[in-house]
Design an enzyme around this catalytic site. Sequence first.
Site, PDB file in Angstrom:
ATOM      1  CG  ASP A 178      -1.998   1.062   1.136  1.00  0.00           C
ATOM      2  OD1 ASP A 178      -3.049   0.769   0.553  1.00  0.00           O
ATOM      3  OD2 ASP A 178      -1.773   2.185   1.633  1.00  0.00           O
ATOM      4  CG  ASN A 186      -4.271  11.293  -5.786  1.00  0.00           C
ATOM      5  OD1 ASN A 186      -3.535  11.272  -6.767  1.00  0.00           O
ATOM      6  ND2 ASN A 186      -4.928  10.222  -5.363  1.00  0.00           N
ATOM      7  CG  HIS A 191      -6.717  13.181  -8.781  1.00  0.00           C
ATOM      8  ND1 HIS A 191      -6.957  12.127  -7.938  1.00  0.00           N
ATOM      9  CD2 HIS A 191      -7.421  14.228  -8.266  1.00  0.00           C
ATOM     10  CE1 HIS A 191      -7.772  12.481  -6.967  1.00  0.00           C
ATOM     11  NE2 HIS A 191      -8.072  13.768  -7.141  1.00  0.00           N
ATOM     12  CG  ASP A 195      -3.939   8.765 -12.437  1.00  0.00           C
ATOM     13  OD1 ASP A 195      -4.329   8.225 -11.387  1.00  0.00           O
ATOM     14  OD2 ASP A 195      -4.700   9.371 -13.215  1.00  0.00           O
ATOM     15  CD  GLU A 221      -4.435   4.100  -1.502  1.00  0.00           C
ATOM     16  OE1 GLU A 221      -4.669   4.432  -0.324  1.00  0.00           O
ATOM     17  OE2 GLU A 221      -5.271   4.208  -2.420  1.00  0.00           O
TER      18      GLU A 221
END
Length: 297
Positions: A178, A186, A191, A195, A221
């Site tokens: 994680d 973000n 974002h 990504d 994530e």
Amino acid sequence: MAYCENEFNQQLERKWLHRAFASMFILSLVLIVVLYCIFLPDLDEHIFLNGVLTDAINFLIVVAIFVIVQKANLSTTAYVHLSLGLTLWTAGLTFDLLDEILTQPLFIGIYVEDILRTAGMLLTCYGLKLTMADLKRTQQRLSKELTTDYLTKIANRRFFYQHMQQVQTQRFTLIIIDIDFFKSINDEFGHDVGDKVLTELAALYSKAFSQECVFARLGGEEFAVFVPGDDQQFAIELSQQLLAIARTIELKKQRKVTVSIGVSFKTANESLTEVVKRADQALYKAKNSGRDQYNLA
């Protein structure tokens, strides 16, 4: 914008092809009938006793297939071969049908009928071959899309758990990864940066695993790795490597990406649900202990 324009051009091309083949199909039949009218043939008194009914059924079947092809969503190459083949095939059947009703020149019965019918069959068969190849490629593409994460291009949650169910009688290692503080990434950087972190991390991790391992994005994530066997020392070394790989990804303001890792080992009589639960618990312990570390269940 370019995609929409390309799609629009393809639709125009397809409409032009449909009109061209439909016109050619109709004109070919009209020309054949006109040809017979020019020769002023005589009607046969017993037309239903010499095969006209069978020829009429064959004619209607091929015409019906032609209509179906015109409405089907085929590739341009397959569509052209099928339409042209069925047009020639229908022309041959038209000559054959009129031959049972009217008097025709001998060369038509000997050469024209068979040449048109045979050429039409060959082109139609090749068009069917192209269609089957297109269907196979479409099936493979859809199958891949169903089992591949759209962003990172690695296996998705569906594929991962299907694989886990298939091997749940074996001993294996489950690693859950994680990304730490991903929401803040973000929020702070946008974002698009988030990504990019996901795709870059997935690409780097993919190179670290052997072909026997299955690496997937579970969602958001969170990633997971299936490792055959339950070698604890190997799991520790791999987890340390994964932590180091994540730190190579740098964000703005000299901030680096870190991950937390939970590891569990499948025992002989343990259910898949229990293995996943213990890996999740190990992951939470790693996060609660300060993150950027691994924990063994």
